[in-house]
Design an enzyme around this catalytic site. Structure first.
Site, PDB file in Angstrom:
ATOM      1  N   SER A 136       0.796  -1.228   0.000  1.00 50.27           N
ATOM      2  CA  SER A 136       0.000   0.000   0.000  1.00 50.27           C
ATOM      3  C   SER A 136       0.823   1.270   0.000  1.00 50.27           C
ATOM      4  O   SER A 136       0.360   2.310  -0.445  1.00 50.27           O
ATOM      5  CB  SER A 136      -0.951   0.003   1.217  1.00 50.27           C
ATOM      6  OG  SER A 136      -1.862  -1.062   1.113  1.00 50.27           O
ATOM      7  N   SER A 137       2.046   1.238   0.520  1.00 52.26           N
ATOM      8  CA  SER A 137       2.835   2.467   0.630  1.00 52.26           C
ATOM      9  C   SER A 137       4.305   2.136   0.449  1.00 52.26           C
ATOM     10  O   SER A 137       4.728   0.980   0.526  1.00 52.26           O
ATOM     11  CB  SER A 137       2.608   3.146   1.990  1.00 52.26           C
ATOM     12  OG  SER A 137       3.050   2.309   3.042  1.00 52.26           O
TER      13      SER A 137
END
Length: 736
Positions: A23-24
């Protein structure tokens, strides 16, 4: 993934796609075990029967959120390959790796069901075309979306709860630092930074404009602190207008803690793509606003007064006074209101921009057909308002004069203090560079040479700062003596001498007027040669004045009769802007020697009662074209058509010499341009022989319409063809 019965030969003939996502960027860097598990799914696909070269790993979406398919090029590639029937199985560590919202998830399920594509995760293999498997996949997608919502709600709730107490640590603007206690914000320990910020608010209290504060910094040659984030070192650079305006409008400098000043919005752009943008919210819609949260550079009441002052500097709305101070001698700029329609009066200047005047723009509302209100000179009106202002200000005249002298000294001391701090900062940088140079080992010559060069640069900057400080100390104004203060008190009793002094600029006079006046309503009565003024002071008090206006003198100059006659002819066919262009091409000027504009043409026309141009209700037969357009329609060169218009072979319309030629395209004109010569039409040479006259005589007869002629547009022998009648008339009796 132990259920091998769902894997068929058709699945093994196609590729197996392993989709990898984190996600990041922080998860990609720190949660490496999850990334390794996802890459290991390629070995799992080989164990299920796919060849190594059939396994495709898609990892372009590492570091991107799965909340949306926007900007996820890897997910787009996956859905494209599935839709084309190139994929036999899609592998992901879990459903949340593929999508975090049901819209993208069910779109993938539908494509997999139609193309007979399997979906696998850590729990097993699923066929989206089967009801039970689709039900399980749908529940997993719903739980993944709900999980994202719960995580966001928890994080957002914690952030908002901490922000409501004023303890959420976010970036603070330059001039502040976070303290050790919860929610503690303190002044920056650097005295130079604090002094620079205070100078902004002190100069704004004096000058009243963000732009003038910015110009003051540039005039004094002062630098301003700049820092992009809390971890960067402070850099000193020339200030920008944006930096000055940000400091004046940021409530943190007033000791307030605020959160939620912006809102993220989603919208559909012109191409149908979903985009995000940040919307600035008004102060009433901020999520958190805690005044007096920490010590500020000014109090909250002063901050709100500064915002009202900045708003008043912007261009006012219709029927409102205000606006930033501009150059010019019109003292009521932004304050004058029309006493007939209530609109804000505009300023104008005459006589090389010296004599001011005020006029109402109501007559230009609807295509120049609005109602005329007023246009009046501003000399008598400004004098009357100035006398009323000085009369009201006289009790405070002495104190104002002393404060003005003190303010002049304070301004210089403020700039001098900034330069003293700059010298201290430069000395510290030079001493630090010296310590770094002496700490390096002499054998490390590469580092030593670089540190020595930096030390020399810092010493040069210190010398420059000391020279500038010495120069400014020599320019320090001498404090007022007792005799000078006595003379200043005597001058303060006669404010009119100060008001008309050459050192008092129109901008200073306007600033003083706005300190007491909110608006001046002007009503002009031409029959009585007077103007009625209503002065509305701050606080609501009204003062009414009658000002006598000078009687109109007879005009000593006027537009020449030839230009007026031409204007009357042109006004029938053209609007004012076209007429102005024609008059200027002919070298004509107004009565005062100025070139014509649309406004000047309209003023002259209205003064002499010349009707304005009105488009005709019934258009003449044929379309009116310019030379270039007509030449293209008739398939001839524009130069040829110009020559025939001048010779009279083609009828052209021209309102006046210098105006553009226009050709009216009609059927009769089109019949004169043919591809082949009709029977009985001969070339010019043959026509002169048959008629027994010269070429010029033939052309004259064609021009007068006594001979018929056509133009051949195609072929090698283009040109005129003349119709020659067998029974020869007496041509010599018609020659000119």
């Amino acid at each position: 993934m132990s259920d091998h019965s769902k894997i068929g030969k058709t699945h093994l003939q196609r590729a197996a796609v392993v989709y990898i996502r984190q996600s990041s960027a922080a998860q990609v860097e720190h949660n490496r075990e999850s990334t390794a598990r996802q890459y290991a799914l390629a070995d799992r696909a080989v164990a299920l029967g796919w060849a190594r070269d059939q396994v495709i790993v898609i990892d372009q979406d590492l570091g991107l959120s799965g909340a949306s398919a926007v900007q996820r090029s890897g997910f787009v590639q996956l859905t494209t390959e599935v839709a084309l029937g190139h994929v036999g199985m899609v592998l992901g560590l879990e459903v949340s790796r593929l999508a975090r919202n049901n819209a993208d998830w069910y779109r993938l399920l539908d494509l997999c069901g139609m193309t007979d594509t399997l979906i696998g995760d850590a729990d097993g293999l699923y066929h989206p075309g089967l009801f039970n498997d689709r039900l399980v996949l749908g529940l997993k997608g719903t739980m993944s979306e709900a999980e994202l919502h719960i995580l966001r709600a928890r994080l957002d709730g914690g952030i908002r709860n901490k922000a409501a107490r004023g303890e959420l640590r976010r970036g603070v603007p330059i001039g502040f630092v976070w303290g050790e206690e919860e929610g503690e914000i303190r002044f920056d320990p650097d005295a130079a930074v604090v002094a620079a910020i205070r100078s902004v608010f002190e100069r704004f209290a004096e000058l009243g404009s963000a732009r003038r504060v910015w110009l003051w910094f540039h005039t004094e040659g002062l630098n301003f602190p700049l820092r992009f984030n809390q971890t960067d070192e402070i850099r000193w650079t020339p200030p920008t207008y944006t930096a000055i305006h940000h400091i004046l409008t940021n409530p943190v400098y007033a000791g307030a803690y605020c959160y939620g000043k912006t809102r993220n919005e989603r919208y559909v752009d012109e191409q149908g793509q979903i985009r995000k943008r940040i919307r600035q919210l008004p102060q009433a819609d901020w999520a958190v606003l805690i005044p007096e949260h920490h010590p500020g550079y000014l109090d909250w009441a002063t901050y709100e007064a500064n915002q009202a002052r900045l708003d008043g500097n912007t261009r006012p709305q219709p029927h409102q006074a205000g606006g930033a101070l501009r150059e010019g001698t019109a003292l009521l700029q932004g304050l004058a209101i029309c006493g007939h329609c209530g609109r804000r009066l505009r300023t104008h200047y005459r006589g090389r921009n010296v004599t001011p005047g005020y006029h109402c723009a109501g007559k230009d509302i609807v295509d120049g057909r609005g109602v005329y209100c007023l246009s009046v000179g501003g000399v008598q009106i400004d004098e009357a308002v100035s006398e009323a202002f000085l009369e009201a200000l006289e009790p405070a005249g002495v104190q104002a004069a002393l404060l003005a002298a003190q303010q002049r000294e304070a301004d210089h001391e403020a700039a001098l203090a900034q330069w003293q701090l700059a010298v201290e900062r430069a000395r510290y940088e030079a001493e630090k560079a010296e310590r770094r140079y002496r700490a390096v080992e002499p054998e490390n010559r590469l580092v030593a040479r670089g540190l020595e060069s930096e030390w020399e640069q810092r010493l040069r900057e210190l010398d420059q700062a000391q020279v500038e400080l010495t120069r400014r100390q020599q320019q320090r104004p001498t404090p007022l003596t007792a005799d000078e203060r006595h003379a200043l008190r005597a001058l303060g009793q006669d404010l009119k001498r100060v008001w008309v002094a050459p050192t008092t600029t129109p901008r200073d006079q306007k600033e003083l007027l706005r300190a007491l006046l909110e608006e001046v309503i002007i009503a002009v009565f031409r029959d009585d040669y007077r103007a009625h003024l209503t002065l509305r002071w701050r606080g609501g008090r009204l003062t009414e004045l009658d000002v006598h206006l000078p009687r109109s003198r007879p005009a000593t100059v006027r537009t020449d009769e030839e230009t007026l006659a031409l204007l009357r002819r042109l006004a029938v066919h053209h609007p004012d802007d076209v007429i102005a262009g024609i008059l200027n091409r002919q070298g004509r000027t107004t009565a005062h020697g100025l070139p014509f504009t649309a406004n000047l043409v309209g003023n002259t026309r209205r003064h002499w009662n010349i009707p304005r141009y009105e488009p005709p209700v019934e258009q003449p037969v044929g379309e009116l074209l310019n030379i270039k357009q007509a030449a293209a329609a008739l398939k001839v060169a524009p130069s040829t058509l110009h020559r025939w218009v001048n010779d009279g072979f083609v009828a052209g319309e021209q309102v006046t010499p210098g105006a553009p030629w226009q050709i009216r395209m009609s059927d009769d004109l089109a019949r004169q341009f043919v591809e082949d010569a009709p029977e009985g039409y001969v070339v010019m040479q043959e026509a002169t022989k048959r008629l027994g006259v010269s070429r010029q005589t033939v052309l004259q007869r064609v021009k007068r319409g006594e001979l018929e002629a056509v133009h051949v547009c195609q072929g090698r022998r283009k040109g005129l063809r003349i119709r020659v009648i067998d029974d020869k008339p007496d041509l010599f009796s018609h020659t000119s």
